[in-house]
Motif scaffolding. Structure first.
Motif, short mmCIF file in Angstrom:
data_model
loop_
_atom_site.label_atom_id
_atom_site.label_comp_id
_atom_site.label_asym_id
_atom_site.label_seq_id
_atom_site.Cartn_x
_atom_site.Cartn_y
_atom_site.Cartn_z
N LEU A 34 0.86 -1.19 0.00
CA LEU A 34 0.00 0.00 0.00
C LEU A 34 0.88 1.23 0.00
N ARG A 35 0.65 2.13 -0.97
CA ARG A 35 1.40 3.38 -1.03
C ARG A 35 0.56 4.50 -0.42
N ASP A 36 1.18 5.21 0.50
CA ASP A 36 0.54 6.34 1.17
C ASP A 36 1.46 7.54 1.02
N GLY A 37 1.29 8.29 -0.07
CA GLY A 37 2.21 9.38 -0.37
C GLY A 37 3.59 8.82 -0.68
N GLN A 38 4.58 9.26 0.08
CA GLN A 38 5.95 8.78 -0.10
C GLN A 38 6.23 7.50 0.67
N LYS A 39 5.27 7.04 1.44
CA LYS A 39 5.44 5.83 2.24
C LYS A 39 4.92 4.61 1.49
N THR A 40 5.60 3.49 1.67
CA THR A 40 5.14 2.22 1.12
C THR A 40 5.10 1.20 2.24
N TYR A 41 3.95 0.56 2.40
CA TYR A 41 3.76 -0.44 3.45
C TYR A 41 3.60 -1.83 2.83
N LEU A 42 4.27 -2.81 3.42
CA LEU A 42 4.06 -4.22 3.09
C LEU A 42 3.19 -4.81 4.18
N ILE A 43 2.11 -5.49 3.77
CA ILE A 43 1.19 -6.13 4.70
C ILE A 43 1.22 -7.62 4.45
N ALA A 44 1.36 -8.41 5.51
CA ALA A 44 1.44 -9.86 5.39
C ALA A 44 0.39 -10.52 6.28
N SER A 45 -0.25 -11.55 5.75
CA SER A 45 -1.25 -12.30 6.50
C SER A 45 -0.57 -13.34 7.38
N GLU A 70 9.81 1.43 1.87
CA GLU A 70 10.36 2.25 0.78
C GLU A 70 11.86 2.47 0.93
N GLY A 71 12.37 2.25 2.12
CA GLY A 71 13.81 2.28 2.38
C GLY A 71 14.19 0.99 3.09
N THR A 72 15.04 1.10 4.10
CA THR A 72 15.32 -0.07 4.93
C THR A 72 14.04 -0.49 5.64
N PRO A 73 13.61 -1.75 5.53
CA PRO A 73 12.33 -2.16 6.12
C PRO A 73 12.28 -1.92 7.63
N VAL A 74 11.15 -1.37 8.08
CA VAL A 74 10.93 -1.09 9.50
C VAL A 74 9.57 -1.65 9.89
N TYR A 75 9.56 -2.54 10.85
CA TYR A 75 8.32 -3.14 11.33
C TYR A 75 7.46 -2.10 12.04
N GLN A 76 6.13 -2.11 11.73
CA GLN A 76 5.22 -1.08 12.25
C GLN A 76 4.20 -1.59 13.25
N GLY A 77 3.90 -2.88 13.23
CA GLY A 77 2.89 -3.41 14.14
C GLY A 77 1.98 -4.42 13.46
N ARG A 78 0.97 -4.86 14.20
CA ARG A 78 0.04 -5.88 13.72
C ARG A 78 -1.40 -5.46 14.01
N PHE A 79 -2.31 -5.83 13.11
CA PHE A 79 -3.72 -5.57 13.37
C PHE A 79 -4.54 -6.81 13.03
N SER A 80 -5.72 -6.89 13.62
CA SER A 80 -6.68 -7.95 13.35
C SER A 80 -8.06 -7.34 13.20
N ALA A 121 -3.88 -12.46 12.13
CA ALA A 121 -3.43 -11.06 12.24
C ALA A 121 -2.72 -10.65 10.95
N PHE A 122 -2.42 -9.36 10.85
CA PHE A 122 -1.74 -8.81 9.69
C PHE A 122 -0.57 -7.96 10.17
N ALA A 123 0.64 -8.33 9.72
CA ALA A 123 1.84 -7.61 10.11
C ALA A 123 2.16 -6.56 9.06
N VAL A 124 2.68 -5.40 9.50
CA VAL A 124 2.90 -4.26 8.62
C VAL A 124 4.35 -3.78 8.74
N TRP A 125 4.99 -3.50 7.60
CA TRP A 125 6.34 -2.91 7.54
C TRP A 125 6.33 -1.67 6.64
N ARG A 126 7.15 -0.69 6.96
CA ARG A 126 7.51 0.36 5.99
C ARG A 126 8.66 -0.18 5.17
#
Length: 366
Positions: free
Chosen positions: A264-275, A288-298, A281-286
């Protein structure tokens, strides 16, 4: 004492008529047990779905699998959501979850699309499990109708995971992930009005794999190895099997099986979402540069919609999508029922739609 015995007999009869048949069905047909281990909700930060699609027509089987999203670049209110029935064909839904069309093209596992490819406004493609290759479709932006365009072989152990990408030169690329982890990559072209594939490389992930997604901007290919983690490859065929791990199992971030992947692209940010199928749950990383873990949602129950459990495929699209200013996430729900806590079989499966703005707020992505 007589009254107590009557209550006991009634209780046993009720159990025999409800729980026991479901239990025996699960024992005799283990393929019908939910991939979510009968979880009533996931373990990530709670969000709610805003709506859901009609259930796929194939009942009591692992049938619904992978979604994809298209929005008209000139009118964000015109949206098509695709969803595969891996026993029967390809659905298209509107943003309210109503069926636009169903193409009875046979078992389609994963679906992806690209705008402005092969001199067409929209190219849609899916992994064809019977033909063991790629089934291509055309979306007509004027009518929002999808038509079967043709089949191109790209043999693997079994056509399973699938994704499209675009090279920096603008070529359309197809990636087929075989069920055993063998991967075939090909360039897509047109000959005599039909899609054809020219294979450019093969490599092996290792074990059973499915989810894949291509970041056209960074020319990166992500592949989910179900019991091992997420791998990062270059889209360039010259790099062969070179890769690095984004996350490896066992992990607090993902619980096997690792299934769908989406960007998912949000402006200059790109997020990878994994099931994270193992704990819904769904894990989220930024990324667009060095990957950074952002959290999980359900996705928890609410808004009159049941929880999302045992997800296979997931898709996301950032930017304005109808009334959703930041975009949406669409995910398969393993058991679409009002009483998931009491259900042991996949009576129905469908796709849930989540407002990305809520995920962004709940995970404090700003």
């Amino acid at each position: 004492m007589t009254l107590l015995l009557q209550y006991r007999k009634a209780f046993v009869a009720a159990i025999s008529l409800t729980v026991l048949p479901a239990f025996l069905s699960g024992c005799l047909h283990p393929e019908l047990i939910s991939d979510s281990a009968k979880m009533t909700q996931g373990t990530g930060t709670p969000v709610l779905a805003v709506t859901e699609t009609a259930a796929v027509g194939t009942l009591n089987l692992d049938s619904a699998d992978d979604p994809e999203i298209w929005v008209d670049p000139s009118d964000s209110n015109r949206v098509v959501i695709y969803g595969t029935d891996k026993k029967a064909g390809l659905y298209s839904y509107d943003l309210n979850g109503k069926v636009i069309d169903f193409l009875t093209v046979g078992p389609m596992n994963n679906v992806d699309l690209r705008n402005d490819a092969l001199e067409l406004p929209v190219v849609v493609a899916a992994s064809d499990r019977v033909g063991n290759g790629v089934r291509f479709f055309k979306l007509d932006p004027a009518t929002l109708k999808t038509t079967d365009w043709g089949f191109a072989p790209l043999a693997t152990s079994e056509a399973y995971g699938f994704c499209l990408g675009k090279t920096t030169a603008g070529d359309l690329v197809a990636i087929m992930v075989g069920k055993n982890g063998d991967v075939a990559q090909a360039t897509v072209s047109v000959a005599a009005g039909k899609p054809v594939l020219t294979e450019t490389r093969r490599f092996n992930v290792g074990t059973q794999s499915e989810g894949c997604v291509v970041d056209d901007v960074t020319q990166t290919l992500y592949i989910a190895e179900e019991n091992a983690g997420i791998w990062v490859y270059s889209l360039d065929p010259a790099t062969g099997s070179q890769r690095k791990a984004l996350v490896s199992l066992p992990s607090d971030v993902l619980k096997a099986d690792v299934e769908g992947l989406t960007l998912l692209r949000d402006g200059q940010k790109t997020y990878l979402i994994a099931s994270s199928q193992g704990d819904s749950a769904f894990a989220v990383w930024r990324v667009e540069g060095t990957p950074v873990y952002q959290g999980r949602f359900s996705v928890f129950p609410g808004n009159g919609i049941d929880a999302v459990t045992g997800t296979d495929g997931v898709a996301a699209l950032g930017g304005q999508v109808g009334p959703y200013a930041k975009g949406i996430v669409v995910m398969q729900d393993d058991m679409d029922t009002e009483g998931e806590a009491l259900s042991t079989t996949r009576a129905r499966q469908n796709f849930k739609i989540v407002d990305w703005k809520e995920v962004e707020a709940k995970l404090s992505l700003k």
